[in-house]
Design a protein around this motif. Structure first.
Motif, PDB file in Angstrom:
ATOM      1  N   LEU A 148       0.833  -1.199   0.000  1.00 15.14           N
ATOM      2  CA  LEU A 148       0.000   0.000   0.000  1.00 15.14           C
ATOM      3  C   LEU A 148       0.870   1.253   0.000  1.00 15.14           C
ATOM      4  CD1 LEU A 148      -2.762  -0.932   2.613  1.00 15.14           C
ATOM      5  CD2 LEU A 148      -2.882  -1.089   0.129  1.00 15.14           C
ATOM      6  N   GLU A 152      -1.946   4.926   3.473  1.00 16.09           N
ATOM      7  CA  GLU A 152      -3.228   4.421   2.988  1.00 16.09           C
ATOM      8  C   GLU A 152      -3.558   3.084   3.649  1.00 16.09           C
ATOM      9  OE1 GLU A 152      -3.663   6.685  -1.247  1.00 16.09           O
ATOM     10  OE2 GLU A 152      -3.576   4.502  -1.261  1.00 16.09           O
ATOM     11  N   LEU A 154      -6.754  -0.222   3.726  1.00 17.26           N
ATOM     12  CA  LEU A 154      -7.955  -0.842   3.191  1.00 17.26           C
ATOM     13  C   LEU A 154      -8.917  -1.144   4.331  1.00 17.26           C
ATOM     14  CD1 LEU A 154      -6.279  -3.400   0.767  1.00 17.26           C
ATOM     15  CD2 LEU A 154      -7.842  -1.597   0.034  1.00 17.26           C
ATOM     16  N   LEU A 193     -10.322   2.002  -0.135  1.00 18.04           N
ATOM     17  CA  LEU A 193      -8.944   2.418   0.117  1.00 18.04           C
ATOM     18  C   LEU A 193      -8.984   3.892   0.502  1.00 18.04           C
ATOM     19  CD1 LEU A 193      -5.935   1.509  -0.112  1.00 18.04           C
ATOM     20  CD2 LEU A 193      -5.989   2.338  -2.470  1.00 18.04           C
ATOM     21  N   ARG A 195      -6.999   7.425   2.691  1.00 21.49           N
ATOM     22  CA  ARG A 195      -5.871   8.094   3.351  1.00 21.49           C
ATOM     23  C   ARG A 195      -6.422   9.318   4.071  1.00 21.49           C
ATOM     24  NH1 ARG A 195      -1.506  10.236  -0.554  1.00 21.49           N
ATOM     25  NH2 ARG A 195      -0.447   8.255  -0.234  1.00 21.49           N
ATOM     26  N   THR A 200      -9.580   6.994  -1.711  1.00 21.12           N
ATOM     27  CA  THR A 200      -8.751   7.064  -2.913  1.00 21.12           C
ATOM     28  C   THR A 200      -9.065   5.934  -3.892  1.00 21.12           C
ATOM     29  OG1 THR A 200      -7.003   5.792  -1.812  1.00 21.12           O
ATOM     30  CG2 THR A 200      -6.875   8.206  -1.678  1.00 21.12           C
ATOM     31  N   GLY A 201      -9.982   5.049  -3.516  1.00 20.44           N
ATOM     32  CA  GLY A 201     -10.388   3.987  -4.420  1.00 20.44           C
ATOM     33  C   GLY A 201     -11.320   3.004  -3.732  1.00 20.44           C
ATOM     34  N   ALA A 219     -10.081   3.824  -8.849  1.00 24.15           N
ATOM     35  CA  ALA A 219      -9.019   4.344  -7.986  1.00 24.15           C
ATOM     36  C   ALA A 219      -8.373   5.572  -8.612  1.00 24.15           C
ATOM     37  CB  ALA A 219      -7.955   3.279  -7.737  1.00 24.15           C
ATOM     38  N   SER A 222      -1.989   5.857  -9.674  1.00 24.46           N
ATOM     39  CA  SER A 222      -0.823   5.746  -8.802  1.00 24.46           C
ATOM     40  C   SER A 222       0.293   5.042  -9.556  1.00 24.46           C
ATOM     41  CB  SER A 222      -1.182   4.967  -7.532  1.00 24.46           C
ATOM     42  OG  SER A 222      -1.737   3.701  -7.868  1.00 24.46           O
ATOM     43  N   ASP A 225       0.127   1.455 -10.824  1.00 30.47           N
ATOM     44  CA  ASP A 225      -1.278   1.107 -10.535  1.00 30.47           C
ATOM     45  C   ASP A 225      -1.413   0.355  -9.217  1.00 30.47           C
ATOM     46  OD1 ASP A 225      -2.326   2.245 -12.959  1.00 30.47           O
ATOM     47  OD2 ASP A 225      -1.526   0.514 -14.029  1.00 30.47           O
ATOM     48  N   ARG A 227      -2.686   1.171  -6.378  1.00 28.75           N
ATOM     49  CA  ARG A 227      -4.004   1.220  -5.719  1.00 28.75           C
ATOM     50  C   ARG A 227      -4.951   0.194  -6.329  1.00 28.75           C
ATOM     51  NH1 ARG A 227      -3.344   7.351  -5.802  1.00 28.75           N
ATOM     52  NH2 ARG A 227      -2.952   7.917  -3.613  1.00 28.75           N
ATOM     53  N   LEU A 231      -6.688  -3.139  -4.506  1.00 31.95           N
ATOM     54  CA  LEU A 231      -8.139  -3.311  -4.431  1.00 31.95           C
ATOM     55  C   LEU A 231      -8.591  -4.622  -5.062  1.00 31.95           C
ATOM     56  CD1 LEU A 231      -9.085   0.370  -5.277  1.00 31.95           C
ATOM     57  CD2 LEU A 231      -9.723  -0.834  -3.166  1.00 31.95           C
TER      58      LEU A 231
END
Length: 300
Positions: A148, A152, A154, A193, A195, A200-201, A219, A222, A225, A227, A231
């Motif tokens: 992560l 951040e 989950l 997800l 922060r 953020t997703g 998402a 990032s 990818d 993020r 997920l």
């Protein structure tokens, strides 16, 4: 379309008619999809029928074709589930079902995902290719670890998150997604997800076909990818050997990574658009927020 029944325009085939899909048609639609090898369950058809505007072709009381569409806001739509029984193909039934759906949608910018077999018909109706979609599925392997981003975490999604998730999904898809995404979130499990309490997703897992489907996955972009991978990987963890499907836009570049998770690419299809220039719909609608996996090929 304001009427429940439509003429087929042929005096020589008066037993053939077109009408609105009803809940009683779920079983017949399921039979049609099984004949094509689609792994839909009756519950999957039921969900589609509850969220769509749908039509059937019927001959002598037997459903021999289906088509569905979904409206997104005032000016966007998608369509799918266009099926005609193999015994009745070559009679223009698929084209007529498409014409009925397109009359229902009017001038909306309309998207679909086409198989190679269906693409020629859609091109004749004015659709143009604006992208592609890759279907990955299989028995999940042991997922590769995804680190992560700093700060951040989950967590499980809760109903209080849903309005924000719908807004994020609408932004990523460039479509007004309130009605459809609300139904998907209520039906499935979601993971968020975040922060510093900012989302953020998110992604959704729900029962579908032979196992489960992951989608949508939305998402903020990032590096590598990360993020989106987190997920997706969340749902694969602890599900080794379970059947999972995910449909990803080709431009996301997730195909090789998904294959490493045991989800092999089994199909690729063309994304097509009507009532809008294809070149305007090739790129992702938002430069920051991205749709990494669809709800389904039909529902976008």
């Amino acid at each position: 379309m304001k009427h429940d029944s439509f003429s087929n325009g042929s005096a020589s085939a008066t037993s053939l008619r077109y009408r609105k899909f009803t809940p009683a048609d779920v079983s017949a639609a399921h039979v049609l999809s099984m004949a094509l090898g689609w792994p839909y369950r009756p519950e999957d058809w039921q969900f589609s029928a509850e969220t769509a505007i749908a039509f059937v072709a019927e001959e002598r009381g037997v459903v021999i074709g289906t088509a569905m569409c979904w409206k997104f806001g005032a000016d966007r739509a998608s369509l799918g589930h266009v099926i005609v029984s193999s015994a009745h193909q070559g009679r223009g039934i698929g084209r007529k079902l498409m014409e009925i759906v397109l009359e229902e949608l009017g001038p909306r910018i309309t998207f679909l995902h086409a198989t190679p077999a269906g693409r020629p018909l859609y091109e004749k109706l004015g659709f143009s290719v604006c992208g592609s979609l890759e279907q990955h599925q299989g028995n999940a392997g042991k997922p590769l670890p995804v680190e992560l981003l700093d700060g951040e975490r989950l967590r499980t999604g809760i109903p209080a998150d849903f309005p924000g998730l719908v807004e994020l999904a609408s932004r990523a898809a460039g479509l007004e997604r309130h009605a459809l995404l609300s139904a998907v979130l209520e039906r499935g499990e979601s993971v968020v997800l975040e922060r510093d309490d900012e989302i953020t997703g998110f992604s959704v897992l729900r029962r579908f076909g032979r196992g489960h489907v992951i989608g949508p996955v939305v998402a903020l972009r990032s590096r590598d990818d990360a993020r989106a991978k987190a997920l997706i990987g969340y749902w694969l963890t602890g599900r080794e050997g379970e059947f999972i499907r995910i449909d990803v836009p080709s431009e996301t570049g997730l195909s090789d990574w998904l294959s490493e998770q045991g989800l092999q690419r089994v199909d690729i299809c063309s994304k097509m658009v009507l009532n809008g220039p294809a070149h305007e719909h090739i790129d992702a609608p938002d430069p920051v927020c991205r749709l990494y996996a669809l709800v389904s090929q039909a529902m976008l």
